[in-house]
Design a protein around this motif. Structure first.
Motif, PDB file in Angstrom:
ATOM      1  N   VAL A 241       0.836  -1.199   0.000  1.00 16.43           N
ATOM      2  CA  VAL A 241       0.000   0.000   0.000  1.00 16.43           C
ATOM      3  C   VAL A 241       0.872   1.249   0.000  1.00 16.43           C
ATOM      4  O   VAL A 241       0.594   2.217  -0.720  1.00 16.43           O
ATOM      5  CB  VAL A 241      -0.975  -0.003   1.201  1.00 16.43           C
ATOM      6  CG1 VAL A 241      -1.668   1.337   1.348  1.00 16.43           C
ATOM      7  CG2 VAL A 241      -2.006  -1.120   1.034  1.00 16.43           C
ATOM      8  N   LEU A 242       1.935   1.246   0.802  1.00 17.42           N
ATOM      9  CA  LEU A 242       2.835   2.400   0.830  1.00 17.42           C
ATOM     10  C   LEU A 242       3.507   2.609  -0.529  1.00 17.42           C
ATOM     11  O   LEU A 242       3.726   3.741  -0.953  1.00 17.42           O
ATOM     12  CB  LEU A 242       3.902   2.213   1.909  1.00 17.42           C
ATOM     13  CG  LEU A 242       3.422   2.212   3.360  1.00 17.42           C
ATOM     14  CD1 LEU A 242       4.586   1.886   4.303  1.00 17.42           C
ATOM     15  CD2 LEU A 242       2.788   3.533   3.737  1.00 17.42           C
TER      16      LEU A 242
ATOM     17  N   SER B 247      -1.895  -5.368  -4.544  1.00 15.69           N
ATOM     18  CA  SER B 247      -0.476  -5.581  -4.262  1.00 15.69           C
ATOM     19  C   SER B 247       0.353  -5.716  -5.534  1.00 15.69           C
ATOM     20  O   SER B 247      -0.004  -6.470  -6.435  1.00 15.69           O
ATOM     21  CB  SER B 247      -0.306  -6.849  -3.422  1.00 15.69           C
ATOM     22  OG  SER B 247       1.067  -7.152  -3.267  1.00 15.69           O
ATOM     23  N   PRO B 248       1.492  -5.033  -5.585  1.00 10.85           N
ATOM     24  CA  PRO B 248       2.397  -5.228  -6.716  1.00 10.85           C
ATOM     25  C   PRO B 248       3.186  -6.534  -6.592  1.00 10.85           C
ATOM     26  O   PRO B 248       3.944  -6.882  -7.481  1.00 10.85           O
ATOM     27  CB  PRO B 248       3.330  -4.023  -6.623  1.00 10.85           C
ATOM     28  CG  PRO B 248       3.395  -3.725  -5.172  1.00 10.85           C
ATOM     29  CD  PRO B 248       2.001  -4.022  -4.654  1.00 10.85           C
ATOM     30  N   TYR B 249       2.997  -7.249  -5.465  1.00 10.27           N
ATOM     31  CA  TYR B 249       3.753  -8.478  -5.216  1.00 10.27           C
ATOM     32  C   TYR B 249       3.017  -9.735  -5.668  1.00 10.27           C
ATOM     33  O   TYR B 249       3.489 -10.839  -5.419  1.00 10.27           O
ATOM     34  CB  TYR B 249       4.127  -8.564  -3.734  1.00 10.27           C
ATOM     35  CG  TYR B 249       4.893  -7.355  -3.277  1.00 10.27           C
ATOM     36  CD1 TYR B 249       6.171  -7.095  -3.759  1.00 10.27           C
ATOM     37  CD2 TYR B 249       4.322  -6.446  -2.402  1.00 10.27           C
ATOM     38  CE1 TYR B 249       6.869  -5.967  -3.368  1.00 10.27           C
ATOM     39  CE2 TYR B 249       5.020  -5.314  -1.999  1.00 10.27           C
ATOM     40  CZ  TYR B 249       6.285  -5.079  -2.493  1.00 10.27           C
ATOM     41  OH  TYR B 249       6.961  -3.957  -2.104  1.00 10.27           O
ATOM     42  N   TYR B 250       1.858  -9.563  -6.301  1.00  9.59           N
ATOM     43  CA  TYR B 250       1.111 -10.684  -6.871  1.00  9.59           C
ATOM     44  C   TYR B 250       0.806 -11.763  -5.835  1.00  9.59           C
ATOM     45  O   TYR B 250       0.810 -12.951  -6.139  1.00  9.59           O
ATOM     46  CB  TYR B 250       1.859 -11.279  -8.076  1.00  9.59           C
ATOM     47  CG  TYR B 250       2.183 -10.251  -9.128  1.00  9.59           C
ATOM     48  CD1 TYR B 250       1.186  -9.756  -9.968  1.00  9.59           C
ATOM     49  CD2 TYR B 250       3.474  -9.745  -9.268  1.00  9.59           C
ATOM     50  CE1 TYR B 250       1.468  -8.808 -10.941  1.00  9.59           C
ATOM     51  CE2 TYR B 250       3.767  -8.790 -10.233  1.00  9.59           C
ATOM     52  CZ  TYR B 250       2.765  -8.319 -11.050  1.00  9.59           C
ATOM     53  OH  TYR B 250       3.048  -7.379 -12.002  1.00  9.59           O
ATOM     54  N   ASN B 251       0.595 -11.339  -4.596  1.00  5.81           N
ATOM     55  CA  ASN B 251       0.263 -12.244  -3.491  1.00  5.81           C
ATOM     56  C   ASN B 251       1.351 -13.273  -3.205  1.00  5.81           C
ATOM     57  O   ASN B 251       1.066 -14.360  -2.693  1.00  5.81           O
ATOM     58  CB  ASN B 251      -1.083 -12.923  -3.727  1.00  5.81           C
ATOM     59  CG  ASN B 251      -2.188 -11.893  -3.821  1.00  5.81           C
ATOM     60  OD1 ASN B 251      -2.277 -10.989  -2.995  1.00  5.81           O
ATOM     61  ND2 ASN B 251      -3.013 -12.009  -4.846  1.00  5.81           N
ATOM     62  N   ALA B 252       2.587 -12.944  -3.514  1.00  7.63           N
ATOM     63  CA  ALA B 252       3.699 -13.849  -3.194  1.00  7.63           C
ATOM     64  C   ALA B 252       3.833 -13.955  -1.674  1.00  7.63           C
ATOM     65  O   ALA B 252       3.689 -12.953  -0.970  1.00  7.63           O
ATOM     66  CB  ALA B 252       4.999 -13.313  -3.790  1.00  7.63           C
TER      67      ALA B 252
ATOM     68  N   ALA C  71       8.605  -1.183  -7.533  1.00 10.95           N
ATOM     69  CA  ALA C  71       7.840  -0.231  -6.700  1.00 10.95           C
ATOM     70  C   ALA C  71       8.304  -0.171  -5.253  1.00 10.95           C
ATOM     71  O   ALA C  71       8.070   0.831  -4.579  1.00 10.95           O
ATOM     72  CB  ALA C  71       6.352  -0.580  -6.755  1.00 10.95           C
ATOM     73  N   THR C  72       8.975  -1.202  -4.786  1.00  9.91           N
ATOM     74  CA  THR C  72       9.441  -1.230  -3.402  1.00  9.91           C
ATOM     75  C   THR C  72      10.372  -0.061  -3.098  1.00  9.91           C
ATOM     76  O   THR C  72      10.416   0.436  -1.972  1.00  9.91           O
ATOM     77  CB  THR C  72      10.151  -2.569  -3.118  1.00  9.91           C
ATOM     78  OG1 THR C  72       9.295  -3.632  -3.545  1.00  9.91           O
ATOM     79  CG2 THR C  72      10.457  -2.743  -1.651  1.00  9.91           C
ATOM     80  N   LYS C  73      11.095   0.394  -4.102  1.00 10.91           N
ATOM     81  CA  LYS C  73      11.990   1.537  -3.920  1.00 10.91           C
ATOM     82  C   LYS C  73      11.225   2.773  -3.459  1.00 10.91           C
ATOM     83  O   LYS C  73      11.771   3.608  -2.736  1.00 10.91           O
ATOM     84  CB  LYS C  73      12.725   1.846  -5.231  1.00 10.91           C
ATOM     85  CG  LYS C  73      13.725   0.804  -5.633  1.00 10.91           C
ATOM     86  CD  LYS C  73      14.313   1.079  -6.999  1.00 10.91           C
ATOM     87  CE  LYS C  73      15.022   2.409  -7.042  1.00 10.91           C
ATOM     88  NZ  LYS C  73      15.758   2.639  -8.289  1.00 10.91           N
ATOM     89  N   ASN C  74       9.960   2.896  -3.887  1.00 14.85           N
ATOM     90  CA  ASN C  74       9.142   4.050  -3.494  1.00 14.85           C
ATOM     91  C   ASN C  74       8.971   4.149  -1.983  1.00 14.85           C
ATOM     92  O   ASN C  74       8.750   5.240  -1.460  1.00 14.85           O
ATOM     93  CB  ASN C  74       7.755   3.982  -4.142  1.00 14.85           C
ATOM     94  CG  ASN C  74       7.808   4.027  -5.642  1.00 14.85           C
ATOM     95  OD1 ASN C  74       8.782   4.455  -6.237  1.00 14.85           O
ATOM     96  ND2 ASN C  74       6.755   3.545  -6.279  1.00 14.85           N
ATOM     97  N   VAL C  75       9.058   3.025  -1.313  1.00  8.93           N
ATOM     98  CA  VAL C  75       8.914   3.016   0.144  1.00  8.93           C
ATOM     99  C   VAL C  75      10.263   3.205   0.812  1.00  8.93           C
ATOM    100  O   VAL C  75      10.482   4.163   1.558  1.00  8.93           O
ATOM    101  CB  VAL C  75       8.266   1.696   0.630  1.00  8.93           C
ATOM    102  CG1 VAL C  75       8.193   1.656   2.149  1.00  8.93           C
ATOM    103  CG2 VAL C  75       6.901   1.520  -0.001  1.00  8.93           C
ATOM    104  N   PHE C  76      11.173   2.278   0.546  1.00  2.24           N
ATOM    105  CA  PHE C  76      12.419   2.241   1.321  1.00  2.24           C
ATOM    106  C   PHE C  76      13.396   3.365   0.996  1.00  2.24           C
ATOM    107  O   PHE C  76      14.302   3.630   1.786  1.00  2.24           O
ATOM    108  CB  PHE C  76      13.078   0.879   1.183  1.00  2.24           C
ATOM    109  CG  PHE C  76      12.359  -0.188   1.952  1.00  2.24           C
ATOM    110  CD1 PHE C  76      12.483  -0.275   3.335  1.00  2.24           C
ATOM    111  CD2 PHE C  76      11.541  -1.092   1.306  1.00  2.24           C
ATOM    112  CE1 PHE C  76      11.805  -1.245   4.055  1.00  2.24           C
ATOM    113  CE2 PHE C  76      10.865  -2.074   2.018  1.00  2.24           C
ATOM    114  CZ  PHE C  76      10.998  -2.151   3.401  1.00  2.24           C
ATOM    115  N   ASN C  77      13.233   4.052  -0.122  1.00  2.00           N
ATOM    116  CA  ASN C  77      14.105   5.190  -0.423  1.00  2.00           C
ATOM    117  C   ASN C  77      13.439   6.522  -0.118  1.00  2.00           C
ATOM    118  O   ASN C  77      14.006   7.577  -0.384  1.00  2.00           O
ATOM    119  CB  ASN C  77      14.560   5.146  -1.889  1.00  2.00           C
ATOM    120  CG  ASN C  77      15.501   3.979  -2.143  1.00  2.00           C
ATOM    121  OD1 ASN C  77      16.090   3.431  -1.225  1.00  2.00           O
ATOM    122  ND2 ASN C  77      15.626   3.581  -3.385  1.00  2.00           N
ATOM    123  N   ASN C  78      12.263   6.470   0.468  1.00  3.23           N
ATOM    124  CA  ASN C  78      11.542   7.686   0.855  1.00  3.23           C
ATOM    125  C   ASN C  78      11.866   8.013   2.311  1.00  3.23           C
ATOM    126  O   ASN C  78      11.585   7.200   3.198  1.00  3.23           O
ATOM    127  CB  ASN C  78      10.038   7.464   0.684  1.00  3.23           C
ATOM    128  CG  ASN C  78       9.230   8.715   0.904  1.00  3.23           C
ATOM    129  OD1 ASN C  78       9.615   9.597   1.662  1.00  3.23           O
ATOM    130  ND2 ASN C  78       8.082   8.791   0.250  1.00  3.23           N
TER     131      ASN C  78
END
Length: 171
Positions: free
Chosen positions: A63-64, A71-76, A118-125
């Motif tokens: 969500v973040l 989810s961009p993680y395709y429910n992995a 997309a994970t970069k949008n969270v952890f690099n913010n």
């Protein structure tokens, strides 16, 4: 050797549908070992990985990352977030090589992966610095991306056509 080559290079696909069952500890260990064996500039091994298997945390990060519930993680069931050491010689390249090793190790263990940018949008913010710290990421590391990991659901997708004429050989 031909079967191994086929498994590694021809059968690897980006998987966008995963079974809900969690990957085994043995398989996770295999992926981590593959990452540690990756080539790196001057053997710096300038990477750090956060392995998330807690569904609620994956959903929160999703969500973040996207601002939406899908989810961009395709429910992995597993997400591996890769971080590169900022002051290394070739931090992003080292991290990408390690993640690539994980992707090929996954194929050998009947797992699927998908690179998730997309994970970069969270952890690099900077707004989410506390989350990064809570995940145990050392200071001085930047998120490169992540891998959704799990058992593929359904048939593997067909291979897409590969571009031709992308090499110039000088002899």
């Amino acid at each position: 050797m031909d079967d191994l080559r086929k498994a590694l290079f021809q059968d690897r696909r980006s998987i966008r549908s995963f079974e809900s069952r969690q990957i085994s500890s043995t398989d996770l260990h295999e992926l981590c070992s593959a990452a540690q064996l990756a080539a790196s500039a001057m053997n710096e091994q300038a990477w750090f990985f956060v392995i998330i298997q807690k569904e609620e945390v994956i959903k929160e990060i999703a969500v973040l990352a996207t601002g939406i519930e899908e989810s961009p993680y395709y429910n992995a069931p597993t997400v591996i977030v890769a971080f590169a050491k900022d002051d290394a010689i070739a931090p992003v390249e080292d991290c990408v090589l390690a993640m690539s090793n994980m992707m090929y190790a996954a194929v050998l263990n009947d797992l699927g992966t998908c690179w998730i940018h997309a994970t970069k949008n969270v952890f690099n913010n900077p707004k989410y610095a506390a989350l990064k710290k809570a995940c145990g990421v050392p200071e001085g590391y930047t998120c490169v991306g992540s891998l959704a990991v799990g058992y593929p659901s359904g048939k593997l997708p067909e291979a897409k056509t590969r571009k031709q004429n992308v090499f110039s050989v000088i002899r």
